[in-house]
Design an enzyme around this catalytic site. Sequence first.
Site, PDB file in Angstrom:
ATOM      1  N   LYS A 110       0.848  -1.195   0.000  1.00 42.51           N
ATOM      2  CA  LYS A 110       0.000   0.000   0.000  1.00 42.51           C
ATOM      3  C   LYS A 110       0.884   1.245   0.000  1.00 42.51           C
ATOM      4  CE  LYS A 110      -1.830   2.718   3.091  1.00 42.51           C
ATOM      5  NZ  LYS A 110      -1.847   4.023   2.423  1.00 42.51           N
TER       6      LYS A 110
ATOM      7  N   GLU B 201      10.082   0.524  10.534  1.00 40.91           N
ATOM      8  CA  GLU B 201      11.069   1.582  10.337  1.00 40.91           C
ATOM      9  C   GLU B 201      10.327   2.885  10.610  1.00 40.91           C
ATOM     10  OE1 GLU B 201      12.804   4.426   9.306  1.00 40.91           O
ATOM     11  OE2 GLU B 201      12.905   3.876   7.191  1.00 40.91           O
TER      12      GLU B 201
HETATM   13  P1  NDP Z   1       1.732   7.552   8.823  1.00 43.15           P
HETATM   14  O1  NDP Z   1       2.566   6.734   9.739  1.00 43.15           O
HETATM   15  O2  NDP Z   1       0.315   7.784   9.174  1.00 43.15           O
HETATM   16  O3  NDP Z   1       1.756   6.942   7.351  1.00 43.15           O
HETATM   17  C1  NDP Z   1       2.605   5.915   6.884  1.00 43.15           C
HETATM   18  C2  NDP Z   1       1.818   4.887   6.081  1.00 43.15           C
HETATM   19  O4  NDP Z   1       0.940   4.166   6.939  1.00 43.15           O
HETATM   20  C3  NDP Z   1       0.909   5.508   5.017  1.00 43.15           C
HETATM   21  O5  NDP Z   1       0.834   4.640   3.904  1.00 43.15           O
HETATM   22  C4  NDP Z   1      -0.416   5.561   5.743  1.00 43.15           C
HETATM   23  O6  NDP Z   1      -1.514   5.688   4.899  1.00 43.15           O
HETATM   24  C5  NDP Z   1      -0.405   4.248   6.479  1.00 43.15           C
HETATM   25  N1  NDP Z   1      -1.305   4.169   7.627  1.00 43.15           N
HETATM   26  C6  NDP Z   1      -1.893   5.174   8.316  1.00 43.15           C
HETATM   27  N2  NDP Z   1      -2.629   4.672   9.328  1.00 43.15           N
HETATM   28  C7  NDP Z   1      -2.497   3.324   9.287  1.00 43.15           C
HETATM   29  C8  NDP Z   1      -3.001   2.243  10.079  1.00 43.15           C
HETATM   30  N3  NDP Z   1      -3.766   2.456  11.126  1.00 43.15           N
HETATM   31  N4  NDP Z   1      -2.660   0.979   9.745  1.00 43.15           N
HETATM   32  C9  NDP Z   1      -1.847   0.737   8.701  1.00 43.15           C
HETATM   33  N5  NDP Z   1      -1.345   1.712   7.919  1.00 43.15           N
HETATM   34  C10 NDP Z   1      -1.646   3.001   8.206  1.00 43.15           C
HETATM   35  O7  NDP Z   1       2.439   8.935   8.611  1.00 43.15           O
HETATM   36  P2  NDP Z   1       1.736  10.277   8.065  1.00 43.15           P
HETATM   37  O8  NDP Z   1       1.835  10.274   6.613  1.00 43.15           O
HETATM   38  O9  NDP Z   1       0.404  10.505   8.654  1.00 43.15           O
HETATM   39  O10 NDP Z   1       2.714  11.358   8.677  1.00 43.15           O
HETATM   40  C11 NDP Z   1       2.559  11.750  10.032  1.00 43.15           C
HETATM   41  C12 NDP Z   1       3.882  11.990  10.681  1.00 43.15           C
HETATM   42  O11 NDP Z   1       4.590  10.762  10.701  1.00 43.15           O
HETATM   43  C13 NDP Z   1       4.804  12.928   9.937  1.00 43.15           C
HETATM   44  O12 NDP Z   1       4.586  14.236  10.291  1.00 43.15           O
HETATM   45  C14 NDP Z   1       6.146  12.432  10.354  1.00 43.15           C
HETATM   46  O13 NDP Z   1       6.511  13.030  11.571  1.00 43.15           O
HETATM   47  C15 NDP Z   1       5.958  10.971  10.553  1.00 43.15           C
HETATM   48  N6  NDP Z   1       6.415  10.154   9.423  1.00 43.15           N
HETATM   49  C16 NDP Z   1       7.586   9.511   9.572  1.00 43.15           C
HETATM   50  C17 NDP Z   1       8.074   8.756   8.532  1.00 43.15           C
HETATM   51  C18 NDP Z   1       9.359   8.051   8.663  1.00 43.15           C
HETATM   52  O14 NDP Z   1       9.852   7.471   7.706  1.00 43.15           O
HETATM   53  N7  NDP Z   1       9.932   8.050   9.841  1.00 43.15           N
HETATM   54  C19 NDP Z   1       7.392   8.648   7.243  1.00 43.15           C
HETATM   55  C20 NDP Z   1       6.118   9.339   7.202  1.00 43.15           C
HETATM   56  C21 NDP Z   1       5.688  10.052   8.259  1.00 43.15           C
HETATM   57  P3  NDP Z   1      -1.929   7.196   4.455  1.00 43.15           P
HETATM   58  O15 NDP Z   1      -0.909   7.627   3.505  1.00 43.15           O
HETATM   59  O16 NDP Z   1      -3.206   7.054   3.795  1.00 43.15           O
HETATM   60  O17 NDP Z   1      -2.009   8.003   5.694  1.00 43.15           O
END
Ligand code: NDP
Length: 474
Positions: free
Chosen positions: A181, A254
């Site tokens: 996804k 990660e």
């Molecule tokens: P998320 O952790 O919400 O998103 C990462 C992935 O998980 C996306 O594909 C998301 O879908 C999906 N996801 C969201 N909720 C669920 C769930 N309950 N079960 C399974 N999968 C899920 O990060 P965000 O994009 O909301 O970003 C929020 C904050 O997270 C950022 O501000 C940053 O601080 C941090 N972040 C950190 C990352 C890293 O690599 N360390 C990467 C991204 C974010 P969808 O895209 O639809 O939300």
Amino acid sequence: MFEYAPAPESVRPQIKEHYGLFVDGKFTDAADGADFKSVNPSTEEVLFTVAEAGAADVQNSVAAARRAQEAVWGPMSGAERGKYLFRIARLLQEKAREFAVAESLDNGKPIKETRDFDVPTAAQHFFYHAGWADKLAYAGLGSDPRPLGVIGQVIPWNFPLLMLAWKIAPALACGNTVVLKPAETTPLTALMFAELCQEADLPPGVVNILPGAGGTGAALVDSAVDKIAFTGSTAVGRAIAKSIAGSKKRLTLELGGKAANIVFDDAAVDQAVEGIVNGIFFNQGHVCCAGSRLLVQESVADEVLARLKDRVTTLRVGDPLDKNTDIGAINSAEQLERIAALTDAGSGEGAEVWQPDCDLPDRGFWFRPTVFTGVQQSMRIAKEEIFGPVLSVLTFRTPDEAIAKANNTPYGLSAGVWTEKGSKILWAAERLRAGVVWANTFNQFDAASPFGGLKESGYGREGGRQGLEAYLDV
Ligand code: NDP
């Protein structure tokens, strides 16, 4: 500063008006007909619409992946699997420019990053793992390592194609099939990758791509997969760990970071300044291992800060498709809001904010590179992952104080050390609680080098021989 004429990228990839889910080798609409829009964050224009996978689509994809794993991909020899991975790697290289432009359009990151980093590194991951496919018995993981089965993979929006490659390449090399996804705001290159899998004649069901939002990710986590590989926020990682606890599913996480980039008083200042800029402003600071906390020794702090501000003033913020651009658009309105809220909190708590005086485009989501000084360890900007182009500067007097401050975080993904003394590098690296420590450089990645965190930055490694273990029953 020199004035540069705009140097816009001329290639335009063929973006379809509508994409389906990629299930069992074919594009199809969602069972319930749902779809959503993907927006160009630098213009706010809709790029395309895409089907949104629901629970029924997740079930169908996992079933397709299971059939493919048991009948075709699992029994196939490693040498044959390796040929497919080599083919994918070569096709990615052939279409590198198209992928680079598409990624910049959908994500907002500058073309020079997608062209020089994201796409070549994604291809490198497929080349590297293609080489492992027929040598798994020699990876030091036992004489007969077996695939796990079907892998559910959930990735974020900051490196859409590269995170896909980090996840899919090792999984396939080890004989697993995948249901992936992509993030809701950046599905484009994953869908182009699905087209590339068709072109490579990859057997149907080996790779399945399910665009959707958090609910789709949660349904995948709940489905009958054998393992979940997740990259994203610590909050969602924690929720996933809870929801699969007690099941037989394996999990690698990660997650976030709040890396310290430590500059000692004997460091080469100009090099360190380049490393600080790369550490926090690369990819708009949307990097889990970003060097978001600068720890600089007090005796050189004024000099380092003065040169840092001079350098940041030269960064070009704007059109991601201009080859001169250093800092592109923030990926979404929501992320822009989060960055703004945390920087407001920094000012509110008494830190001093500095931004260069640069023009921002009228439309789209933008944030100026920002440096906070006078930061205390208790402030939110020193503790929380901002995930934007915002640097928090703290000072220290002794090496012990630097290590204590660097480790004073629930995260443990990465760290940087700048000094001319090799002994100090080794001394610091031994004490830093981080999965990766860079010395006199920052943000270096290689498919052969394992990457992953300690503490709340997650567990499991991606890349290298160690990364294979996460996809094998050994
Ligand atoms: P998320 O952790 O919400 O998103 C990462 C992935 O998980 C996306 O594909 C998301 O879908 C999906 N996801 C969201 N909720 C669920 C769930 N309950 N079960 C399974 N999968 C899920 O990060 P965000 O994009 O909301 O970003 C929020 C904050 O997270 C950022 O501000 C940053 O601080 C941090 N972040 C950190 C990352 C890293 O690599 N360390 C990467 C991204 C974010 P969808 O895209 O639809 O939300």
